[in-house]
Design an enzyme around this catalytic site. Structure first.
Site, mmCIF file in Angstrom:
data_model
loop_
_atom_site.group_PDB
_atom_site.id
_atom_site.type_symbol
_atom_site.label_atom_id
_atom_site.label_comp_id
_atom_site.label_asym_id
_atom_site.label_seq_id
_atom_site.Cartn_x
_atom_site.Cartn_y
_atom_site.Cartn_z
ATOM 1 C CD GLU A 188 -10.351 -7.604 0.676
ATOM 2 O OE1 GLU A 188 -9.639 -8.378 1.339
ATOM 3 O OE2 GLU A 188 -10.656 -6.460 1.061
ATOM 4 C CG ASN B 137 -8.818 -10.252 4.498
ATOM 5 O OD1 ASN B 137 -7.689 -9.901 4.158
ATOM 6 N ND2 ASN B 137 -9.903 -9.819 3.909
ATOM 7 C CG HIS C 65 -6.112 -8.199 1.586
ATOM 8 N ND1 HIS C 65 -7.027 -7.440 2.283
ATOM 9 C CD2 HIS C 65 -4.955 -7.487 1.651
ATOM 10 C CE1 HIS C 65 -6.448 -6.339 2.724
ATOM 11 N NE2 HIS C 65 -5.186 -6.346 2.363
ATOM 12 C CG ASP D 289 -3.148 -2.352 -4.128
ATOM 13 O OD1 ASP D 289 -2.244 -1.539 -3.902
ATOM 14 O OD2 ASP D 289 -3.396 -3.305 -3.371
HETATM 15 C C1 F6R Z 1 -1.081 -2.419 -0.431
HETATM 16 C C2 F6R Z 1 -1.710 -3.726 -0.519
HETATM 17 C C3 F6R Z 1 -2.297 -4.412 0.665
HETATM 18 C C4 F6R Z 1 -1.463 -4.287 1.942
HETATM 19 C C5 F6R Z 1 -2.159 -4.999 3.104
HETATM 20 C C6 F6R Z 1 -1.393 -4.848 4.394
HETATM 21 O O1 F6R Z 1 -0.634 -1.989 -1.703
HETATM 22 O O2 F6R Z 1 -1.785 -4.230 -1.583
HETATM 23 O O3 F6R Z 1 -2.465 -5.769 0.365
HETATM 24 O O4 F6R Z 1 -0.207 -4.834 1.733
HETATM 25 O O5 F6R Z 1 -3.448 -4.489 3.261
HETATM 26 O O6 F6R Z 1 -1.391 -3.514 4.803
HETATM 27 P P1 F6R Z 1 -0.503 -3.005 6.025
HETATM 28 O O7 F6R Z 1 0.919 -3.071 5.569
HETATM 29 O O8 F6R Z 1 -0.950 -1.579 6.225
HETATM 30 O O9 F6R Z 1 -0.789 -3.902 7.170
#
Ligand code: F6R
Length: 245
Positions: free
Chosen positions: A142, A135, A137, A67
Site C-alpha cells: 500500500e 492508489n 498499490h 497475495d
Molecule cells: C491482486 C492484487 C491487487 C490488484 C489490485 C487491482 O492479487 O495484488 O494489487 O491487482 O487491487 O485490482 P482490480 O484488478 O480488481 O482493479
C-alpha cells in the site's frame, strides 16, 4: 519500462495472454507470478481457451500468487486460492501441487515466510503479472511513507477496502489485513507485466508512466527501476492520463 497502448481492454487481455502463452511455450517448466482482482479475469479466460485449443501446455508450469487475505480459508469464495482455482487452475492442465497461494489462516507471519521462500524456490518468476490499485498499490503493498522488500503482512488502506468491497456482501466483510509479496519479490521477476483499465486508475497510471519520479506514495512507480517492465493500457486510459507514446 515499456508502455503498450491497445484499442480496448479486451485487446489488452489478448496481448497479455499471448505474452504468457509465449513464455510457457519457450520454457515449458517456467514459473509464473499471478494476480487476482477483476483485471486479470479475461486474461485467464483467454489462457483457458488457448489451453483447450492445444496452443499452450501448463503441465510443467509452476505458479506463485502475489497475495492472500488474512483470516479467510482457501475454501472461502473470496479467498485468492478459490479465485485462482475457479478462474484458471480448475480449467487448465496444470498440476495444482505446482500452484502456490499463501495460506490465509493460521500463523500469518509463518505464512508470509513461506510465501517468501516460494518466491525464490526453483528460481524467480519468468513473468510476473500485476494489476494496480486505485492508489498505486501493487500486490498489497500500500501507498505509505515506506515500503517493505520481502513478503509480509499489510494492513489494507480504506481506499483498497472500499475498492474490494464490490466482491463481498458488505464492506465490513472485507478482511483488513493481507499477506503480500514485498517490493523486492516483485522486482526480482525476470519480466513484470502490469495491466490496467478504467478511469479509477488514472491517478496511479499517471504517476507510473507520465514522469520519472519514484515514490512510496505510488508503489507502482518502483517498476521504473525494472529493466523489463511492461505496462499494458487501453487507449481510453492512455487518453485520460494524457499519454502520447
Ligand atoms: C491482486 C492484487 C491487487 C490488484 C489490485 C487491482 O492479487 O495484488 O494489487 O491487482 O487491487 O485490482 P482490480 O484488478 O480488481 O482493479
Amino acid at each position: 519500462m515499456k508502455v503498450i497502448v491497445t484499442n480496448s481492454y479486451d485487446e489488452s487481455c489478448k496481448v497479455v495472454a499471448e505474452m504468457i502463452r509465449d513464455v510457457v511455450n519457450q520454457k515449458p517448466a517456467c514459473k509464473l507470478g499471478l494476480a487476482t482482482g477483476g483485471t486479470p479475469v479475461p486474461i485467464y479466460k483467454k489462457l483457458i481457451e488457448m489451453n483447450k485449443a492445444g496452443e499452450v501446455d501448463f503441465s510443467q508450469v509452476h505458479t506463485v500468487n502475489l497475495d492472500e487475505y488474512c483470516g479467510i480459508p482457501g475454501t472461502h469464495d473470496q479467498s485468492y486460492r478459490y479465485f485462482m482455482d475457479t478462474n484458471l487452475f480448475n480449467h487448465i492442465n496444470i498440476d495444482k501441487a505446482n500452484t502456490y497461494v499463501a495460506q490465509g489462516m493460521g500463523d500469518f507471519e509463518a505464512n508470509a515466510r513461506e510465501l517468501e521462500a516460494k518466491v525464490r524456490e526453483g528460481g524467480v518468476a519468468d513473468l510476473q503479472l500485476l494489476g494496480i490499485g486505485n492508489n498505486g498499490h501493487i500486490a498489497f503493498n500500500e501507498a505509505s511513507d515506506h515500503l517493505v522488500a520481502v513478503a509480509h503482512i499489510e494492513t489494507l488502506t480504506e481506499s483498497t477496502i472500499t475498492a474490494n468491497a464490490r466482491f463481498f456482501e458488505k464492506k465490513e466483510d472485507v478482511p483488513t489485513k493481507a499477506i503480500t509479496m514485498g517490493m523486492g519479490d516483485i522486482l526480482a521477476a525476470k519480466c513484470v507485466v502490469l495491466v490496467a483499465t478504467g478511469l479509477a486508475k488514472v491517478p496511479a497510471i499517471k504517476g507510473l508512466i507520465m514522469d520519472d519520479v519514484i515514490t512510496t506514495q505510488n508503489p507502482s512507480t518502483m517498476l521504473k527501476m525494472h529493466e523489463n517492465a511492461i505496462v499494458v493500457i487501453d487507449k481510453e486510459l492512455a487518453n485520460a492520463v494524457g499519454y502520447k507514446g
